[in-house]
Design a protein around this motif. Structure first.
Motif, PDB file in Angstrom:
ATOM      1  N   ILE A  11      -6.817   0.891  -2.279  1.00 34.88           N
ATOM      2  CA  ILE A  11      -7.779  -0.403  -2.679  1.00 34.88           C
ATOM      3  C   ILE A  11      -9.163  -0.203  -1.964  1.00 34.88           C
ATOM      4  O   ILE A  11      -9.054   0.261  -0.633  1.00 34.88           O
ATOM      5  CB  ILE A  11      -7.137  -1.564  -2.433  1.00 34.88           C
ATOM      6  N   VAL A  36      -7.858   1.573  -6.792  1.00 39.14           N
ATOM      7  CA  VAL A  36      -8.047   0.205  -7.321  1.00 39.14           C
ATOM      8  C   VAL A  36      -9.194  -0.481  -6.810  1.00 39.14           C
ATOM      9  O   VAL A  36      -9.298  -0.881  -5.460  1.00 39.14           O
ATOM     10  CB  VAL A  36      -6.789  -0.639  -7.072  1.00 39.14           C
ATOM     11  N   SER A  38     -12.284  -3.335  -6.272  1.00 39.26           N
ATOM     12  CA  SER A  38     -12.471  -4.671  -6.830  1.00 39.26           C
ATOM     13  C   SER A  38     -13.807  -4.861  -6.991  1.00 39.26           C
ATOM     14  O   SER A  38     -14.723  -5.360  -6.101  1.00 39.26           O
ATOM     15  CB  SER A  38     -11.918  -5.641  -5.760  1.00 39.26           C
ATOM     16  N   TRP A  60     -10.438  -9.099  -7.307  1.00 34.08           N
ATOM     17  CA  TRP A  60      -9.702  -9.099  -5.960  1.00 34.08           C
ATOM     18  C   TRP A  60      -8.763 -10.443  -6.582  1.00 34.08           C
ATOM     19  O   TRP A  60      -8.918 -11.150  -6.670  1.00 34.08           O
ATOM     20  CB  TRP A  60     -10.449  -9.578  -4.893  1.00 34.08           C
ATOM     21  N   GLN A  66      -3.297  -7.325  -4.796  1.00 35.76           N
ATOM     22  CA  GLN A  66      -3.846  -6.378  -5.138  1.00 35.76           C
ATOM     23  C   GLN A  66      -3.196  -4.984  -4.783  1.00 35.76           C
ATOM     24  O   GLN A  66      -3.118  -4.110  -5.682  1.00 35.76           O
ATOM     25  CB  GLN A  66      -5.211  -6.387  -4.287  1.00 35.76           C
ATOM     26  N   LYS A  67      -2.459  -4.877  -4.027  1.00 37.72           N
ATOM     27  CA  LYS A  67      -1.575  -3.794  -3.602  1.00 37.72           C
ATOM     28  C   LYS A  67      -0.391  -3.629  -4.753  1.00 37.72           C
ATOM     29  O   LYS A  67      -0.196  -2.605  -4.908  1.00 37.72           O
ATOM     30  CB  LYS A  67      -1.031  -3.465  -1.969  1.00 37.72           C
ATOM     31  N   ALA A  70      -1.663  -2.159  -7.667  1.00 36.76           N
ATOM     32  CA  ALA A  70      -1.980  -0.723  -7.199  1.00 36.76           C
ATOM     33  C   ALA A  70      -0.571   0.060  -7.434  1.00 36.76           C
ATOM     34  O   ALA A  70      -0.255   1.045  -8.273  1.00 36.76           O
ATOM     35  CB  ALA A  70      -2.613  -0.455  -6.100  1.00 36.76           C
TER      36      ALA A  70
END
Length: 303
Positions: A11, A36, A38, A60, A66-67, A70
């Motif tokens: 990320i 990924v 943001s 975000w 977020q992870k 991903a």
């Protein structure tokens, strides 16, 4: 070199000065690298695309969400998570390749050391002892916690394997960068912290700094880093005390608002007071704000 059936996901946001080094530490031996991003304002995504990565833009969502997003973009079950300031060492690369060459890994997840590299240095100090994280795992069995604050893999009782070699962690570009990063992280942690009694908060206000200074300087061996290590441990301890100040002020302002608002079921003012208290800047309480604008031990916080 044949590629392993592993997806590495990263990320990112505004990481053009260091993400290439991270990508190049893995791209020759993993099946794919997924970035990924943001909504970076620099050329992070262009650099990642030039390195052959699959790049996906995702506003975000918070550290854990977020992870998890991903993870879902990866085409392999086995995934390796890296942040854009982390570099897999050749020794760790060879260890992972050897493990997969011997057949299916014995465990469904493996933890590895993340050894901090001070600004201006090329490698960690001798006898480094920083963080220990699960970063290589089967995403069909375990996944990242769905938490806005804590980005850790939830093991759910599964055994964790251990890798001997480490990732180099170039966590902050300067000590001002560290202060800004910790200021934002401690503010977020305070905002999402569970309610504590005034006695508990007062106790933590008195003890948070010395306990965390001891943890970083002695337990994590930053005394081996000379003046840089002393400065790093001092900043870490102080900003964790700032977190308790945020929590104290949020509780106080929330209580004050509750005392002045009629009991009509309207909690809007209380909620605003809680958020405003948590968002107080560290520079109003301490003078350590940055000059720049604004089966092993698994730690819940990386910063």
């Amino acid at each position: 070199m044949s590629r392993l059936p592993i997806s590495c996901f990263i990320i990112s946001k505004d990481e053009s000065d260091r993400i290439v080094r991270t990508i190049r530490s893995v791209k020759s031996w993993v099946d794919e690298v997924v970035v990924v991003d943001s909504e970076s304002r620099d050329n992070t995504t262009a650099l990642a695309l030039a390195e052959g990565c699959r790049v996906i833009t995702q506003p975000w969502l918070g550290f854990g969400p977020q992870k998890r997003f991903a993870e879902d973009q990866c085409r392999n079950d086995w995934v390796l998570n890296l942040d854009a300031d982390e570099v897999v060492t050749p020794e760790l690369r060879d260890e992972i390749i050897g493990m997969f060459s011997a057949g299916h890994p014995a465990q469904i997840a493996y933890a590895m050391a993340l050894d901090l590299v001070y600004p201006g240095d090329q490698r960690p100090r001798r006898w480094a002892r920083d963080h220990w994280y699960v970063r290589l795992y089967d995403r069909q069995v375990v996944r990242f916690r769905n938490s806005h604050v804590h980005d850790t893999v939830v093991m759910g009782g599964h055994a964790v394997g251990s890798l001997r070699h480490s990732v180099y962690h170039y966590s902050f570009r300067s000590y001002d960068d560290l202060k800004q990063k910790l200021g934002e992280r401690m503010l977020l942690s305070a905002k999402h912290a569970q309610n504590s009694s005034q006695v508990m908060l007062l106790t933590r206000l008195l003890l948070e700094m010395p306990i965390n200074f001891f943890k970083y300087y002695i337990v994590r061996r930053h005394f081996t880093g000379g003046f840089k290590g002393l400065r790093y441990a001092w900043i870490q301890g102080t900003y964790r005390q700032v977190k308790i100040v945020h929590m104290w002020r949020a509780r106080y302002e929330k209580s004050a608002s509750a005392a002045t608002v009629p009991c009509n079921g309207n909690t809007g003012l209380e909620a605003r007071a809680d958020v405003q208290g948590a968002m107080a800047s560290p520079r109003t309480d301490f003078g350590l704000y940055p000059k720049t604008p604004p089966a092993g031990e698994i730690y819940a916080e990386r910063a």
